[in-house]
Design a protein around this motif. Structure first.
Motif, PDB file in Angstrom:
ATOM      1  N   UNK A  39       0.891  -1.520   0.206  1.00 50.00           N
ATOM      2  CA  UNK A  39       0.099  -0.096   0.103  1.00 50.00           C
ATOM      3  C   UNK A  39       1.038   1.151   0.208  1.00 50.00           C
ATOM      4  N   UNK A  40       0.998   2.150  -1.004  1.00 45.17           N
ATOM      5  CA  UNK A  40       1.508   3.112  -1.081  1.00 45.17           C
ATOM      6  C   UNK A  40       0.778   3.977  -0.619  1.00 45.17           C
ATOM      7  N   UNK A  41       1.895   5.292  -0.604  1.00 45.78           N
ATOM      8  CA  UNK A  41       0.866   6.520   0.403  1.00 45.78           C
ATOM      9  C   UNK A  41      -0.107   7.256  -0.844  1.00 45.78           C
ATOM     10  N   UNK A  45       0.283   7.597  -5.463  1.00 51.64           N
ATOM     11  CA  UNK A  45      -1.114   7.260  -6.167  1.00 51.64           C
ATOM     12  C   UNK A  45      -1.607   8.197  -7.482  1.00 51.64           C
ATOM     13  N   UNK A  46      -1.593   9.018  -6.203  1.00 53.67           N
ATOM     14  CA  UNK A  46      -1.958  10.203  -7.333  1.00 53.67           C
ATOM     15  C   UNK A  46      -1.649  11.099  -8.429  1.00 53.67           C
ATOM     16  N   UNK A  47       0.241  10.730  -8.152  1.00 55.27           N
ATOM     17  CA  UNK A  47       1.330  11.053  -8.622  1.00 55.27           C
ATOM     18  C   UNK A  47       1.619   9.850 -10.410  1.00 55.27           C
ATOM     19  N   UNK A  48       1.288   9.180 -10.232  1.00 52.74           N
ATOM     20  CA  UNK A  48       1.476   8.082 -11.047  1.00 52.74           C
ATOM     21  C   UNK A  48       0.749   8.401 -12.775  1.00 52.74           C
ATOM     22  N   UNK A  95       3.879   0.740 -13.296  1.00 53.93           N
ATOM     23  CA  UNK A  95       3.168   2.203 -12.414  1.00 53.93           C
ATOM     24  C   UNK A  95       1.341   2.207 -12.090  1.00 53.93           C
ATOM     25  N   UNK A  96       0.906   1.731 -13.672  1.00 59.51           N
ATOM     26  CA  UNK A  96      -0.203   1.681 -14.039  1.00 59.51           C
ATOM     27  C   UNK A  96      -1.279   0.817 -13.812  1.00 59.51           C
ATOM     28  N   UNK A  97      -0.941  -0.483 -13.889  1.00 61.22           N
ATOM     29  CA  UNK A  97      -1.442  -1.698 -13.086  1.00 61.22           C
ATOM     30  C   UNK A  97      -1.323  -1.533 -11.610  1.00 61.22           C
TER      31      UNK A  97
END
Length: 186
Positions: A39-41, A45-48, A95-97
């Motif tokens: 689990x990433x912060x 996820x918003x930066x991907x 990153x997308x997946x």
């Protein structure tokens, strides 16, 4: 291993394609359990999407340079560019997946008429080209890495490579347009 793959390039490309597309569809359809993923912060996820847009832009430039270099006879530069393009594509896809497996696809927030007649057709073509590119990229990559440079022109690498690079460029460009529609315009 190298000799076995050299004589089985279509089969190995097919197996890698099936495995890759199974992972892609597994993530996109939500069949990969979220508990298996770290689990990433939320800021990560918003930066991907922005990171992937930058990766796509770089990939377009690098693939274009690789295409230029092979036409100019600069084989080592071509090889380096195309391998870099593959690495960028792999990074983009991971990153997308990862984001899609954790959060699902990003819904389109624009008007329904734009969604139906602009966004969804562009997204569909982008996805279709990306899917078509996967086996082509594996095929030309395996041909390139299993043979000495002087043998590659006698393979299907040049012909299939031109097709793969063209589709790859269009897919990345459409991906940038999809990004702009999802995250900038709407």
């Amino acid at each position: 291993m190298d000799l076995r793959v050299k004589h089985r390039v279509p089969e190995v490309a097919g197996i890698l394609t099936v495995v890759s597309l199974a992972l892609v569809f597994g993530a996109a359809l939500g069949t990969i359990p979220k508990t298996l993923l770290p689990q990433a912060p939320s800021w990560v996820l918003n930066a991907i999407p922005l990171v992937n847009a930058i990766i796509s832009g770089l990939a377009i430039l690098i693939i274009g340079a690789g295409w230029y270099w092979i036409r100019a006879g600069q084989i080592k530069r071509h090889r380096a560019a195309m391998l870099s393009g593959v690495m960028l594509f792999a990074t983009f896809l991971i990153l997308y997946l990862y984001k899609v497996a954790l959060q699902g696809p990003t819904p389109f927030a624009g008007p329904e008429v734009i969604r139906q007649f602009v966004y969804l057709p562009l997204l569909s073509i982008h996805i279709l080209l990306a899917i078509i590119c996967v086996p082509l990229l594996y095929y030309v990559l395996l041909l390139a890495v299993t043979r000495p440079i002087h043998e590659i022109p006698q393979t299907r690498h040049p012909r299939i490579g031109r097709i793969a690079a063209s589709l790859w460029l269009v897919s990345f460009a459409l991906g940038l347009i999809v990004y702009l529609l999802l995250y900038v315009v709407y």
